[in-house]
Scaffold this active site. Structure first.
Site, short mmCIF file in Angstrom:
data_model
loop_
_atom_site.label_atom_id
_atom_site.label_comp_id
_atom_site.label_asym_id
_atom_site.label_seq_id
_atom_site.Cartn_x
_atom_site.Cartn_y
_atom_site.Cartn_z
N CYS A 134 0.83 -1.21 0.00
CA CYS A 134 0.00 0.00 0.00
C CYS A 134 0.87 1.26 0.00
O CYS A 134 1.43 1.63 1.03
CB CYS A 134 -0.94 -0.01 1.20
SG CYS A 134 -1.99 1.46 1.30
N CYS A 137 -0.57 4.09 2.20
CA CYS A 137 -0.38 3.88 3.65
C CYS A 137 1.08 4.10 4.04
O CYS A 137 1.37 4.74 5.05
CB CYS A 137 -0.77 2.46 4.05
SG CYS A 137 -2.20 1.79 3.21
N ASP A 138 2.01 3.56 3.26
CA ASP A 138 3.40 3.47 3.72
C ASP A 138 4.40 4.33 2.93
O ASP A 138 5.56 4.45 3.34
CB ASP A 138 3.88 2.00 3.66
CG ASP A 138 3.03 1.11 4.56
OD1 ASP A 138 2.50 1.64 5.57
OD2 ASP A 138 2.89 -0.08 4.25
#
Ligand code: FAD
Ligand code: NAP
Length: 310
Positions: A134, A137-138
């Site tokens: 992701c 997200c990261d």
């Protein structure tokens, strides 16, 4: 007894709930183990939903869906369903994680899909410690650092572009020299000076230490190895359909499936079992697009309404 149980709260499940409740079904629950929105909420951008011309993050794009889709009485139960089975009287039994059981006259399966593993050495060991699926997200953890995006489909190329805005460099690692992604996305990737294409290679292993990932070793067709030292590897190698809830105690599936585990449906999203419908990424020949999942959900919702009323 519920009139309709919808399993999954992505674009397909939400749309199905809106159509079924707006059409008059009273007792409809959408079982979604997390917050409604589905997998698109992990995407950095969406620009191909008609009527929404501005480029939005997946999270922003889905933000208004639950309110609109639940306006007509759809309820959300934040539960994970572990199995759906059919009872002798024709109704369905839903087993929830934790042991609770619910009964419903009809069911729509809209459990979508989840990212596949690429199956290289170290992928599991370093998952969450440098290996991710992701970028939204990261990606920020690798601000001004070099990262790898693995894969050659729309997801890999789009997320490589997204990462190129945050990271100092993105190595796009792919096992062939042509891509599955759409031509306009390929063009953008090829013209991006921060993306280096590393083509015709397979991943040998990810390596690192107790602190996390340090890099990836890839091998070309002649067997020559290349060490790409990066703290982050994003794996985008396709999706698995979430069909486990249809598995019965004897190992068979509740309804007919194709060889890849997709639910077989007709044009009305009807499965081989009366009263059981499937919509979105989980169904056979899905285009795996938000607009298609929403369309499927609408169809399934209308058909479930028809089934329960008659
Ligand atoms: P999903 O969105 O996968 O939703 C399924 C839901 O079911 C999930 O919320 C999950 O938590 C829930 N669930 C699963 N199992 C259970 C269970 N047992 N019990 C309870 N709940 C359960 N499409 C586009 O049109 N445009 C794009 O730009 C685009 N970009 C993308 C970028 C990325 C990174 C990804 C991963 C996908 C992208 N897609 C895009 C594809 C799109 O997101 C999917 O086609 C769409 O979300 C499918 O919707 P769905 O409702 O079928 O399933
Ligand atoms: P995908 O289209 O299936 O592509 C997966 C890629 O990963 C392929 O290039 C494949 O290589 C590669 N791959 C598979 N297994 C691998 C392994 N073990 N090791 C290394 N590489 C591997 O998957 P996706 O990109 O996630 O897309 C899924 C669906 O969602 C598609 O239908 C896509 O169009 C859709 N989607 C659409 C958008 C959009 O419309 N903007 C955005 C994202 C996703 P090969 O090519 O050699 O097989």
């Amino acid at each position: 007894m519920l009139d309709l149980a919808i399993i999954g709260g992505g674009p397909a499940g939400l749309s199905a709930g809106m159509y079924a409740t707006r059409g008059g079904l009273k007792n409809v629950v959408m079982f979604e183990k997390g917050l409604p929105g589905g997998q698109i909420t992990s995407s950095s951008e969406i620009e191909n939903y008609p009527g929404s011309p501005q480029i939005l993050s997946g999270l922003d794009f889905m933000a208004s869906w639950p309110e609109q889709c639940m306006r007509f009485g759809l309820k959300h139960a934040m539960d994970e369903v572990s199995r759906v089975s059919k009872k002798a009287d024709g109704s369905f039994e839903l087993s929830l994680l934790g042991g609770k059981v619910e009964n419903a006259k009809s069911v729509i399966i809209a459990t979508g899909s989840t990212p596949k593993k690429a199956n290289f050495e170290g992928e599991v060991e370093f998952f969450g410690k440098g290996v991710s699926t992701c970028a939204t997200c990261d990606g920020f953890f690798y601000k001004n650092k070099e990262v790898i995006a693995l894969g050659g489909g729309d997801t890999a190329l789009e997320e490589a572009l997204y990462l190129s805005h945050i990271c100092s460099k993105v190595y796009l690692v792919h096992r062939r020299d042509s891509f599955r992604a759409s031509p306009s996305t390929i063009e953008k990737v090829k013209n991006n000076p921060k993306i280096e294409l590393v083509l015709n290679v397979t991943v040998k292993k990810a390596y690192g230490d107790k602190m996390g990932l340090n890099g990836l070793i890839v091998v070309d067709k002649e067997g020559k190895e290349r060490d790409i030292a990066v703290p982050g590897v994003f794996v985008f190698v396709g999706m698995n359909v979430n069909n486990a809830i249809l598995k019965q105690e004897d190992g068979s599936f509740l309804c007919d499936m194709d060889d890849n585990g997709n639910v077989i449906v007709d044009l009305n999203m009807k499965t081989s079992i009366a009263g059981l419908f499937a919509a979105g990424d989980i169904r056979i020949h899905a285009s795996k697009q938000v607009v298609c999942a929403a369309g499927d959900g609408a169809t399934a919702g209308i058909q479930a309404l028809e089934y329960v009323n008659h």
